[in-house]
Design an enzyme around this catalytic site. Structure first.
Site, mmCIF file in Angstrom:
data_model
loop_
_atom_site.group_PDB
_atom_site.id
_atom_site.type_symbol
_atom_site.label_atom_id
_atom_site.label_comp_id
_atom_site.label_asym_id
_atom_site.label_seq_id
_atom_site.Cartn_x
_atom_site.Cartn_y
_atom_site.Cartn_z
ATOM 1 N NE ARG A 1 21.575 -37.647 33.133
ATOM 2 C CZ ARG A 1 21.161 -36.723 32.273
ATOM 3 N NH1 ARG A 1 19.972 -36.166 32.426
ATOM 4 N NH2 ARG A 1 21.926 -36.329 31.263
ATOM 5 C CG ASP B 1 15.220 -31.750 35.506
ATOM 6 O OD1 ASP B 1 15.357 -30.511 35.473
ATOM 7 O OD2 ASP B 1 15.710 -32.513 34.641
ATOM 8 C CG ASP C 1 7.483 -37.307 31.583
ATOM 9 O OD1 ASP C 1 8.443 -36.588 31.925
ATOM 10 O OD2 ASP C 1 6.811 -37.096 30.555
ATOM 11 C CG PHE D 1 8.645 -32.573 35.599
ATOM 12 C CD1 PHE D 1 7.586 -32.197 34.788
ATOM 13 C CD2 PHE D 1 8.708 -32.062 36.891
ATOM 14 C CE1 PHE D 1 6.605 -31.322 35.248
ATOM 15 C CE2 PHE D 1 7.732 -31.194 37.361
ATOM 16 C CZ PHE D 1 6.673 -30.823 36.544
ATOM 17 C CB ALA E 1 4.396 -33.127 37.544
ATOM 18 C CB CYS F 1 16.106 -25.798 32.665
ATOM 19 S SG CYS F 1 14.420 -26.172 32.132
#
Length: 415
Positions: free
Chosen positions: A229, A321, A267, A245, A301, A361
């Site tokens: 960020r 993300d 989102d 997201f 999304a 992730c």
């Protein structure tokens, strides 16, 4: 808070330890520092145990190999606490482990940050346990019921070292299903002062955020993206930014403080975006945040990005993300396909010379595999990327074993 009284109903682990013999392959993994012993690797076991009992693992010559927490309902049958030499696992041991973890995070306190991970599970030697700090609130998340008999010792340690106003208990879905092993503990349980309806407030690099620590995803916020960020903030000046997201608007708020003239937070969760709006309001004293036009967009999304393309919207920065698409090995191919779709959509929304920020992730998707996919996808649509940098984990999300390396992010310019 009187933790001893509050947790008096929880059982203590059995004084009788479970003796375990394991396969040669498991023995090698444990010697190399791997924190898990799977059920199928156990060759011999002295007796059955309850969640949280201590299991002593011996090698083929009956020598001490490791000691860990036993979990009879989990395929990860033992989570390793110590290896190499016999170790007394007690309140003093837990205090030492937590204190070591706390000291490693001390540099973060010099960055005007009060929201960070205090204990990162296996990577801090406390497998299956996460402790996050949000200002004066600590959130403990259990990924195995093996921690229940040791909870009072862990909570006493963090209470002594940090002295929070409250502690919140979060339970993984797997743990929530094992009600018999929870002894009345529930997800979202609070010890100490009640939480306000809007959540708890904390600072990250001088930016105010509010986290829903009782009902929010993970423990209420995605603390692992802090450094990324901050990188977005440095690149956002004068740009129109799309944050896909967006969740509660972390990347969006940093982009605004960095001087972005327009930020769109996309989102599927209306409550998450409502929280994003509150986070922007918390930071209106910052001139750049107050000046940025912030648009909330609720929707899927993939579909929403297609609609933006169809409407002729274009941006100078697109941040993608997504959640973990591959939690199991058999989901990797589907995850790679989803990443490819997102990259193609993101590139269609980017102006020439714009910046693509693409993150993953999913620990099952390896870093090189991910970065190669992003580049090949971009080349395939005729918009090759010029890398700015590749990033990984933050200080408080250190990596202690291969499966612990899950976060990767690519910053790049697009032709």
């Amino acid at each position: 808070m009187n933790l001893e009284r509050e947790l008096a109903h929880l059982p203590r682990p059995s004084e009788k330890r479970i003796a375990v013999r394991v396969s040669p392959a498991a023995e090698r993994r444990i010697r190399k520092g791997h924190p898990w012993l799977f059920d199928k690797a156990i060759r011999q076991q002295s007796h059955d145990g309850r969640p949280g009992d201590l299991a002593v693992i011996f090698d083929r010559k009956k020598r001490f190999l490791a000691i860990g927490l036993y979990a009879p309902a989990s395929p990860i049958r033992v989570r390793i606490l110590a290896r190499g030499k016999p170790t007394q696992i007690d309140a003093d041991w837990f205090l030492y482990q937590v204190e070591t973890a706390v000291e490693q995070r001390l540099p973060l306190l010099q960055t005007n940050t009060t929201g960070y991970r205090v204990v990162h599970g296996e990577n801090d030697g406390l497998p299956g346990l996460v402790i996050d700090r949000y200002g004066e609130t600590l959130v403990l998340k259990l990924y195995t019921t093996a921690w229940v008999p040791h909870l009072r010792d862990v909570m006493a340690a963090v209470n002594k070292l940090i002295q929070p106003k409250r502690m919140v208990l979060r339970l993984s879905r797997f743990v929530q299903r094992q009600t018999d092993a929870l002894y009345g503990l529930v997800d979202g349980q609070i010890w100490g002062r009640p939480v306000r309806n809007t959540g708890v407030r904390f600072l990250e690099n001088g930016i105010y955020f509010e986290a829903d620590v009782v009902h929010g995803q993970k423990t209420g916020f995605f603390l692992d993206q802090r450094d990324n960020r901050a990188r977005v903030e440095k690149l956002a000046a004068g740009k129109r930014v799309l944050n896909v997201f967006a969740y509660t608007g972390g990347f969006s708020l940093y982009a605004a403080r960095g001087g972005a003239k327009e930020v769109v937070s996309l989102d599927i969760s209306q409550p998450a975006l409502a929280n994003a709006m509150r986070n922007f309001k918390l930071n209106q004293a910052n001139e750049a945040v107050a000046a940025a036009e912030h648009e909330l967009l609720v929707g899927d999304a993939f579909q929403s990005m297609k609609q933006l393309i169809g409407n002729g919207r274009r941006f100078e920065m697109v941040i993608i993300d997504p959640p973990a698409f591959a939690k199991r090995q058999d989901e990797v191919e589907r995850a790679l396909t989803a990443y490819g779709r997102l990259v193609r959509l993101g590139l269609k929304l980017l102006q020439p010379g714009g910046i693509l920020v693409m993150a993953s992730c999913s620990s099952r998707v390896k870093a090189n595999q991910f970065f190669d996919l992003v580049h090949k996808t971009a080349v395939g649509v005729g918009r090759p990327l010029q890398e700015i940098e590749r990033t990984g984990h933050t200080l408080d999300h250190l990596i202690g074993f291969p499966e612990g390396a899950y976060l990767k992010c690519l910053f790049s310019y697009v032709v």
